[in-house]
Design a protein around this motif. Structure first.
Motif, PDB file in Angstrom:
ATOM      1  N   GLY A 283     -17.611 113.522  80.276  1.00 12.34           N
ATOM      2  CA  GLY A 283     -17.167 114.061  78.990  1.00 12.34           C
ATOM      3  C   GLY A 283     -18.072 113.646  77.852  1.00 12.34           C
ATOM      4  N   ILE A 284     -18.515 112.383  77.867  1.00  4.83           N
ATOM      5  CA  ILE A 284     -19.444 111.906  76.836  1.00  4.83           C
ATOM      6  C   ILE A 284     -20.750 112.671  76.913  1.00  4.83           C
ATOM      7  CG2 ILE A 284     -20.863 109.937  76.136  1.00  4.83           C
ATOM      8  CD1 ILE A 284     -18.535 108.120  76.921  1.00  4.83           C
ATOM      9  N   CYS A 285     -21.242 112.881  78.129  1.00  2.00           N
ATOM     10  CA  CYS A 285     -22.499 113.610  78.331  1.00  2.00           C
ATOM     11  C   CYS A 285     -22.409 115.023  77.761  1.00  2.00           C
ATOM     12  CB  CYS A 285     -22.836 113.651  79.816  1.00  2.00           C
ATOM     13  SG  CYS A 285     -24.349 114.563  80.206  1.00  2.00           S
ATOM     14  N   TYR A 286     -21.292 115.710  78.047  1.00  7.34           N
ATOM     15  CA  TYR A 286     -21.136 117.081  77.547  1.00  7.34           C
ATOM     16  C   TYR A 286     -21.037 117.100  76.028  1.00  7.34           C
ATOM     17  CZ  TYR A 286     -19.349 121.764  76.790  1.00  7.34           C
ATOM     18  OH  TYR A 286     -19.189 123.050  76.332  1.00  7.34           O
TER      19      TYR A 286
ATOM     20  N   GLN B  88     -26.426 124.764  79.683  1.00  7.26           N
ATOM     21  CA  GLN B  88     -27.194 123.580  80.056  1.00  7.26           C
ATOM     22  C   GLN B  88     -26.339 122.305  79.953  1.00  7.26           C
ATOM     23  OE1 GLN B  88     -30.468 123.840  77.302  1.00  7.26           O
ATOM     24  NE2 GLN B  88     -31.664 125.192  78.629  1.00  7.26           N
ATOM     25  N   ALA B  89     -25.589 122.206  78.869  1.00  5.23           N
ATOM     26  CA  ALA B  89     -24.714 121.036  78.681  1.00  5.23           C
ATOM     27  C   ALA B  89     -23.654 120.988  79.766  1.00  5.23           C
ATOM     28  CB  ALA B  89     -24.069 121.094  77.301  1.00  5.23           C
ATOM     29  N   LEU B  90     -23.141 122.152  80.121  1.00  2.00           N
ATOM     30  CA  LEU B  90     -22.103 122.250  81.145  1.00  2.00           C
ATOM     31  C   LEU B  90     -22.615 121.741  82.492  1.00  2.00           C
ATOM     32  CD1 LEU B  90     -19.163 123.679  81.359  1.00  2.00           C
ATOM     33  CD2 LEU B  90     -20.416 125.480  82.528  1.00  2.00           C
ATOM     34  N   VAL B  91     -23.759 122.266  82.922  1.00  2.00           N
ATOM     35  CA  VAL B  91     -24.331 121.897  84.220  1.00  2.00           C
ATOM     36  C   VAL B  91     -24.723 120.428  84.244  1.00  2.00           C
ATOM     37  CG1 VAL B  91     -26.245 122.302  85.815  1.00  2.00           C
ATOM     38  CG2 VAL B  91     -25.108 124.248  84.717  1.00  2.00           C
ATOM     39  N   LEU B  92     -25.337 119.944  83.171  1.00  2.00           N
ATOM     40  CA  LEU B  92     -25.765 118.542  83.110  1.00  2.00           C
ATOM     41  C   LEU B  92     -24.568 117.599  83.221  1.00  2.00           C
ATOM     42  CD1 LEU B  92     -27.918 116.372  82.630  1.00  2.00           C
ATOM     43  CD2 LEU B  92     -27.578 116.696  80.160  1.00  2.00           C
TER      44      LEU B  92
ATOM     45  N   VAL C 184     -15.415 118.703  82.315  1.00  2.00           N
ATOM     46  CA  VAL C 184     -16.229 119.456  81.366  1.00  2.00           C
ATOM     47  C   VAL C 184     -15.419 120.589  80.732  1.00  2.00           C
ATOM     48  CG1 VAL C 184     -18.335 120.794  81.088  1.00  2.00           C
ATOM     49  CG2 VAL C 184     -18.303 118.851  82.632  1.00  2.00           C
ATOM     50  N   ILE C 185     -14.559 121.232  81.527  1.00  2.00           N
ATOM     51  CA  ILE C 185     -13.724 122.305  80.993  1.00  2.00           C
ATOM     52  C   ILE C 185     -12.798 121.763  79.902  1.00  2.00           C
ATOM     53  CG2 ILE C 185     -11.884 123.943  81.535  1.00  2.00           C
ATOM     54  CD1 ILE C 185     -14.667 124.740  82.570  1.00  2.00           C
ATOM     55  N   GLY C 186     -12.207 120.605  80.159  1.00  2.00           N
ATOM     56  CA  GLY C 186     -11.305 120.010  79.170  1.00  2.00           C
ATOM     57  C   GLY C 186     -12.033 119.618  77.895  1.00  2.00           C
ATOM     58  N   ALA C 187     -13.220 119.035  78.041  1.00  2.00           N
ATOM     59  CA  ALA C 187     -14.002 118.663  76.864  1.00  2.00           C
ATOM     60  C   ALA C 187     -14.414 119.890  76.072  1.00  2.00           C
ATOM     61  CB  ALA C 187     -15.237 117.864  77.297  1.00  2.00           C
ATOM     62  N   GLU C 188     -14.805 120.941  76.781  1.00  2.00           N
ATOM     63  CA  GLU C 188     -15.204 122.177  76.105  1.00  2.00           C
ATOM     64  C   GLU C 188     -14.037 122.787  75.334  1.00  2.00           C
ATOM     65  OE1 GLU C 188     -15.570 126.310  75.273  1.00  2.00           O
ATOM     66  OE2 GLU C 188     -14.197 125.473  76.772  1.00  2.00           O
ATOM     67  N   LYS C 189     -12.839 122.724  75.907  1.00  2.00           N
ATOM     68  CA  LYS C 189     -11.671 123.296  75.252  1.00  2.00           C
ATOM     69  C   LYS C 189     -11.409 122.593  73.926  1.00  2.00           C
ATOM     70  CE  LYS C 189      -7.930 125.960  75.349  1.00  2.00           C
ATOM     71  NZ  LYS C 189      -6.970 125.908  76.475  1.00  2.00           N
ATOM     72  N   ALA C 190     -11.521 121.262  73.922  1.00  2.00           N
ATOM     73  CA  ALA C 190     -11.303 120.503  72.693  1.00  2.00           C
ATOM     74  C   ALA C 190     -12.371 120.813  71.643  1.00  2.00           C
ATOM     75  CB  ALA C 190     -11.273 119.004  72.998  1.00  2.00           C
ATOM     76  N   LEU C 191     -13.624 120.878  72.070  1.00  2.00           N
ATOM     77  CA  LEU C 191     -14.702 121.170  71.125  1.00  2.00           C
ATOM     78  C   LEU C 191     -14.583 122.582  70.565  1.00  2.00           C
ATOM     79  CD1 LEU C 191     -17.820 119.513  72.833  1.00  2.00           C
ATOM     80  CD2 LEU C 191     -16.448 118.643  70.922  1.00  2.00           C
ATOM     81  N   SER C 192     -14.094 123.521  71.385  1.00  2.00           N
ATOM     82  CA  SER C 192     -13.927 124.894  70.913  1.00  2.00           C
ATOM     83  C   SER C 192     -12.864 124.992  69.819  1.00  2.00           C
ATOM     84  CB  SER C 192     -13.566 125.824  72.077  1.00  2.00           C
ATOM     85  OG  SER C 192     -12.250 125.573  72.539  1.00  2.00           O
ATOM     86  N   LEU C 193     -11.966 124.010  69.784  1.00  2.00           N
ATOM     87  CA  LEU C 193     -10.938 123.953  68.749  1.00  2.00           C
ATOM     88  C   LEU C 193     -11.398 123.107  67.558  1.00  2.00           C
ATOM     89  CD1 LEU C 193      -7.773 123.472  71.007  1.00  2.00           C
ATOM     90  CD2 LEU C 193      -8.545 125.566  69.881  1.00  2.00           C
ATOM     91  N   GLU C 194     -12.699 122.766  67.559  1.00  2.00           N
ATOM     92  CA  GLU C 194     -13.332 122.002  66.478  1.00  2.00           C
ATOM     93  C   GLU C 194     -12.735 120.609  66.328  1.00  2.00           C
ATOM     94  OE1 GLU C 194     -13.254 124.386  62.964  1.00  2.00           O
ATOM     95  OE2 GLU C 194     -14.660 125.870  63.767  1.00  2.00           O
TER      96      GLU C 194
END
Length: 208
Positions: free
Chosen positions: A160-163, A175-179, A105-115
């Motif tokens: 990763g898909i779920c997040y 919420q997305a993180l925990v799920l 989830v951390i890795g997916a969040e990092k990519a999304l934060s970079l748009e």
């Protein structure tokens, strides 16, 4: 990075450092070997991710708290776990499963934060989740779990898909993180408990 994400990132670092330290203990490594194996397990995947995304210096160089967490985890493990080979058999896989879920989830969040797009987010989550474990297993001269038939990478990909999908649908970050963590962790733990695996690719050749 939000406080929640930073907290889970540090937790994942500690869990993977524990995984690496236990693996080092089972292979009777000296204290320096324990530190090395715990460190590459904890920051290996994230380092590869940051290098691919071009966010350098990598995260643990910019924030020494990650190194501090690793050293504290190693110290506590060596002090409290005197005989790693007698630790319950499922301790290492469960710790690894938790680290996999957190780092995915951390890795997916990092990519999304970079748009970046959702597909890249899933790939970066996978690299972050499995990268450190691959390095750990190779140093221990074992076949990495991602290359075995057991469900491992699949849990990371689905997490990763779920997040990514939750964020796309407008879910709150927490919420997305925990799920997503629950999804990835549940799939991996189910695979451990019931020995679930993917079908193996068995290439049969004609005998001469």
């Amino acid at each position: 990075m939000s406080e929640w994400i930073y907290f889970f990132d540090l937790c994942g670092t500690a869990v993977f450092a524990l995984s690496g330290a236990l693996a080092a203990g089972r292979h009777r490594m000296d204290p320096f070997g324990v530190i090395v194996l715990a460190s590459v397990t904890a920051v290996g995947g994230g380092s590869i991710r940051d290098a691919l995304l071009g966010t350098t210096p990598v995260f643990w160089i910019r924030d020494p708290n990650y190194i501090i967490v690793i050293l504290i985890t190693v110290l506590l493990t060596m002090l409290l776990v005197r005989k790693p080979k007698k630790v319950p058999q499922h301790t290492l896989p469960i710790a690894d499963a938790l680290g996999l879920a957190l780092f995915t989830v951390i890795g997916a969040e990092k990519a999304l934060s970079l748009e970046l797009g959702g597909m890249i987010a899933v790939v970066m989550g996978l690299i972050t989740g499995v990268g450190g474990g691959i390095i750990r297993d190779l140093l221990c001269r074992q076949i990495p779990m991602i290359l075995r038939t057991e469900i491992y990478a699949t849990a990371s990909i689905l997490g990763g898909i779920c997040y990514s999908l939750s964020i796309h649908l407008g879910a709150v970050d927490k919420q997305a993180l925990v799920l997503a963590i629950i999804v990835a962790l549940a799939i991996r733990l189910a695979a451990i408990k019931w020995h679930l695996s993917l079908p193996a690719f068995d290439l049969k050749t004609n005998k001469q």
